[in-house]
Design an enzyme around this catalytic site. Structure first.
Site, PDB file in Angstrom:
ATOM      1  N   ALA A  19      34.105  37.186  27.310  1.00 61.32           N
ATOM      2  CA  ALA A  19      33.117  36.115  27.102  1.00 61.32           C
ATOM      3  C   ALA A  19      33.066  35.715  25.636  1.00 61.32           C
ATOM      4  CB  ALA A  19      31.724  36.607  27.526  1.00 61.32           C
ATOM      5  N   THR A  21      30.703  35.816  23.007  1.00 57.56           N
ATOM      6  CA  THR A  21      29.470  36.596  22.855  1.00 57.56           C
ATOM      7  C   THR A  21      28.786  36.368  21.506  1.00 57.56           C
ATOM      8  OG1 THR A  21      30.794  38.466  22.085  1.00 57.56           O
ATOM      9  CG2 THR A  21      30.226  38.437  24.425  1.00 57.56           C
ATOM     10  N   THR A  56      23.857  38.322  31.586  1.00 60.79           N
ATOM     11  CA  THR A  56      22.991  38.795  30.512  1.00 60.79           C
ATOM     12  C   THR A  56      21.498  38.631  30.810  1.00 60.79           C
ATOM     13  OG1 THR A  56      22.387  38.300  28.213  1.00 60.79           O
ATOM     14  CG2 THR A  56      23.365  36.500  29.441  1.00 60.79           C
ATOM     15  N   ASP A  57      20.711  39.485  30.186  1.00 61.17           N
ATOM     16  CA  ASP A  57      19.244  39.373  30.227  1.00 61.17           C
ATOM     17  C   ASP A  57      18.776  38.079  29.546  1.00 61.17           C
ATOM     18  OD1 ASP A  57      20.335  40.493  27.870  1.00 61.17           O
ATOM     19  OD2 ASP A  57      18.438  41.411  27.301  1.00 61.17           O
ATOM     20  N   TYR A  80      24.314  30.041  24.217  1.00 57.61           N
ATOM     21  CA  TYR A  80      25.017  31.187  24.817  1.00 57.61           C
ATOM     22  C   TYR A  80      24.441  31.491  26.200  1.00 57.61           C
ATOM     23  CZ  TYR A  80      25.871  36.144  25.836  1.00 57.61           C
ATOM     24  OH  TYR A  80      26.195  37.327  26.452  1.00 57.61           O
ATOM     25  N   LYS A  84      26.216  31.350  29.911  1.00 60.26           N
ATOM     26  CA  LYS A  84      26.354  32.530  30.784  1.00 60.26           C
ATOM     27  C   LYS A  84      25.745  32.246  32.156  1.00 60.26           C
ATOM     28  CE  LYS A  84      27.807  36.074  30.092  1.00 60.26           C
ATOM     29  NZ  LYS A  84      29.184  36.618  30.279  1.00 60.26           N
TER      30      LYS A  84
HETATM   31  N1  LIG Z   1      26.733  43.015  24.273  1.00 59.74           N
HETATM   32  C1  LIG Z   1      25.628  42.925  24.994  1.00 59.74           C
HETATM   33  O1  LIG Z   1      24.554  43.400  24.590  1.00 59.74           O
HETATM   34  C2  LIG Z   1      25.644  42.239  26.338  1.00 59.74           C
HETATM   35  C3  LIG Z   1      24.466  42.168  27.068  1.00 59.74           C
HETATM   36  C4  LIG Z   1      24.482  41.583  28.328  1.00 59.74           C
HETATM   37  C5  LIG Z   1      25.657  41.059  28.827  1.00 59.74           C
HETATM   38  N2  LIG Z   1      26.785  41.103  28.079  1.00 59.74           N
HETATM   39  C6  LIG Z   1      28.015  40.558  28.665  1.00 59.74           C
HETATM   40  O2  LIG Z   1      28.916  41.644  28.831  1.00 59.74           O
HETATM   41  C7  LIG Z   1      30.256  41.205  28.597  1.00 59.74           C
HETATM   42  C8  LIG Z   1      30.898  42.062  27.528  1.00 59.74           C
HETATM   43  O3  LIG Z   1      30.135  41.909  26.335  1.00 59.74           O
HETATM   44  P1  LIG Z   1      30.590  42.646  24.976  1.00 59.74           P
HETATM   45  O4  LIG Z   1      29.410  42.677  24.093  1.00 59.74           O
HETATM   46  O5  LIG Z   1      31.348  43.894  25.303  1.00 59.74           O
HETATM   47  O6  LIG Z   1      31.592  41.564  24.419  1.00 59.74           O
HETATM   48  P2  LIG Z   1      32.633  41.627  23.212  1.00 59.74           P
HETATM   49  O7  LIG Z   1      32.662  42.967  22.583  1.00 59.74           O
HETATM   50  O8  LIG Z   1      32.362  40.431  22.368  1.00 59.74           O
HETATM   51  O9  LIG Z   1      33.984  41.428  23.985  1.00 59.74           O
HETATM   52  C9  LIG Z   1      34.281  40.189  24.589  1.00 59.74           C
HETATM   53  C10 LIG Z   1      35.711  40.208  25.001  1.00 59.74           C
HETATM   54  O10 LIG Z   1      36.022  38.904  25.505  1.00 59.74           O
HETATM   55  C11 LIG Z   1      37.292  38.546  25.005  1.00 59.74           C
HETATM   56  N3  LIG Z   1      37.403  37.108  24.906  1.00 59.74           N
HETATM   57  C12 LIG Z   1      36.612  36.247  24.212  1.00 59.74           C
HETATM   58  N4  LIG Z   1      37.062  34.981  24.353  1.00 59.74           N
HETATM   59  C13 LIG Z   1      38.168  35.042  25.133  1.00 59.74           C
HETATM   60  C14 LIG Z   1      39.067  34.078  25.627  1.00 59.74           C
HETATM   61  N5  LIG Z   1      38.924  32.779  25.355  1.00 59.74           N
HETATM   62  N6  LIG Z   1      40.090  34.502  26.391  1.00 59.74           N
HETATM   63  C15 LIG Z   1      40.243  35.815  26.674  1.00 59.74           C
HETATM   64  N7  LIG Z   1      39.419  36.774  26.240  1.00 59.74           N
HETATM   65  C16 LIG Z   1      38.389  36.390  25.476  1.00 59.74           C
HETATM   66  C17 LIG Z   1      37.370  39.191  23.627  1.00 59.74           C
HETATM   67  O11 LIG Z   1      38.716  39.334  23.270  1.00 59.74           O
HETATM   68  P3  LIG Z   1      39.150  39.639  21.742  1.00 59.74           P
HETATM   69  O12 LIG Z   1      38.771  41.045  21.478  1.00 59.74           O
HETATM   70  O13 LIG Z   1      40.622  39.419  21.778  1.00 59.74           O
HETATM   71  O14 LIG Z   1      38.396  38.655  20.907  1.00 59.74           O
HETATM   72  C18 LIG Z   1      36.691  40.533  23.870  1.00 59.74           C
HETATM   73  O15 LIG Z   1      37.610  41.500  24.307  1.00 59.74           O
HETATM   74  C19 LIG Z   1      30.161  39.733  28.251  1.00 59.74           C
HETATM   75  O16 LIG Z   1      30.377  38.995  29.415  1.00 59.74           O
HETATM   76  C20 LIG Z   1      28.726  39.546  27.779  1.00 59.74           C
HETATM   77  O17 LIG Z   1      28.260  38.246  27.989  1.00 59.74           O
HETATM   78  C21 LIG Z   1      26.806  41.687  26.844  1.00 59.74           C
END
Ligand SMILES: NC(=O)c1ccc[n+]([C@@H]2O[C@H](COP(=O)([O-])OP(=O)(O)OC[C@H]3O[C@@H](n4cnc5c(N)ncnc54)[C@H](OP(=O)(O)O)[C@@H]3O)[C@@H](O)[C@H]2O)c1
Length: 227
Positions: A19, A21, A56-57, A80, A84
């Site tokens: 995503a 993010t 996401t929340d 964002y 989502k």
């Molecule tokens: N972090 C939170 O607190 C949280 C809370 C609720 C929900 N979420 C959801 O949980 C999921 C994971 O979150 P996270 O925090 O682990 O995210 P993250 O660390 O930012 O990782 C996102 C991943 O998405 C990849 N990505 C981004 N743009 C892309 C594209 N155009 N094509 C292919 N890959 C792409 C990135 O690849 P690169 O490494 O190559 O950039 C990275 O591996 C997301 O869907 C997010 O919305 C997160």
């Protein structure tokens, strides 16, 4: 007429966690965020394979003062969060929509690792104390997600048990890690980030969803792995 080559492997399920993010960056480039979070999800859904879409929340506005349930109406407040939520729709009918919150793990960039780094360098860190959520250990989310695959498709809230503010979470990180860094509570307004965040985004499930351990248990498990 040309046809694309058939896929080499037909997976049983796709776990779609990729995503845009960068919550604040999405305010500057909402179309970029939508291209990844909506368009990217539509591409994955096009595989016609059962799909887990991590959401996401932040799809909620944060006005409630008791946990958000799956039946509560979303009201996203940031670019964002809107992307989502539209991504949830783009995931299609054969999808488990997993809403979670405040993810942390021993790898990657996340709040726990950032606090450990800052705590080692400084005697004090300023952390927001007016956003209440449930910080969720990624491994616990993965285990709960595995359990979800026996349930019907639909929206599920999978987040850690308990809740806290980010300042309370930072204090718990320093306490559990034995770091003598002070947490200075500040407000969201003090921090002045471009994108609004919900003041309250605790998630609970009203469905037969797998339960996750308390966030403090997740924190201890994460710190154990880091050691
Ligand atoms: N972090 C939170 O607190 C949280 C809370 C609720 C929900 N979420 C959801 O949980 C999921 C994971 O979150 P996270 O925090 O682990 O995210 P993250 O660390 O930012 O990782 C996102 C991943 O998405 C990849 N990505 C981004 N743009 C892309 C594209 N155009 N094509 C292919 N890959 C792409 C990135 O690849 P690169 O490494 O190559 O950039 C990275 O591996 C997301 O869907 C997010 O919305 C997160």
């Amino acid at each position: 007429m040309t046809f694309p080559p058939p896929p080499l492997v037909v997976p049983d399920v796709v776990l779609h966690a990729a995503a845009w993010t960068d919550v604040d960056g999405a305010e500057e480039d909402p179309q970029g965020a939508a291209a990844v979070n909506v368009g990217g999800t539509a591409h994955v859904a096009g595989l016609s394979v059962p799909l887990v879409y991590f959401s996401t929340d932040y799809v909620f506005d944060g006005h409630k003062r008791e946990p958000y349930l799956e039946s509560d109406p979303p009201n996203p407040q940031s670019a964002y969060a809107r992307s989502k939520l539209h991504g949830e729709a783009a995931a299609g009918e054969r999808a488990w929509i997993v809403r979670s919150s405040g993810l942390f793990a021993p790898t990657g960039t996340n709040f726990v690792r950032t606090m450990l780094e800052l705590g080692a360098e400084r005697g004090e860190v300023a952390v927001v104390d007016d956003q209440r959520t449930a910080p969720t250990y990624a491994l616990h989310l993965a285990q709960a997600t595995r359990g979800l695959l026996d349930r019907p498709f639909g929206v599920y809230h999978l987040a850690a048990d308990g809740d806290c503010t980010w300042a309370e979470f930072a204090a718990a990180i320093f306490e559990e890690a034995g770091i003598g860094c002070r947490v200075r509570p500040i407000t969201t307004k003090d921090l002045g980030r471009p994108a609004p965040r919900p003041a309250y985004s605790v998630l609970r499930s009203e469905k037969d969803a797998p339960r996750l351990p308390h966030w403090r248990e997740g924190l201890r498990a994460c710190l154990d792995r880091l050691r």
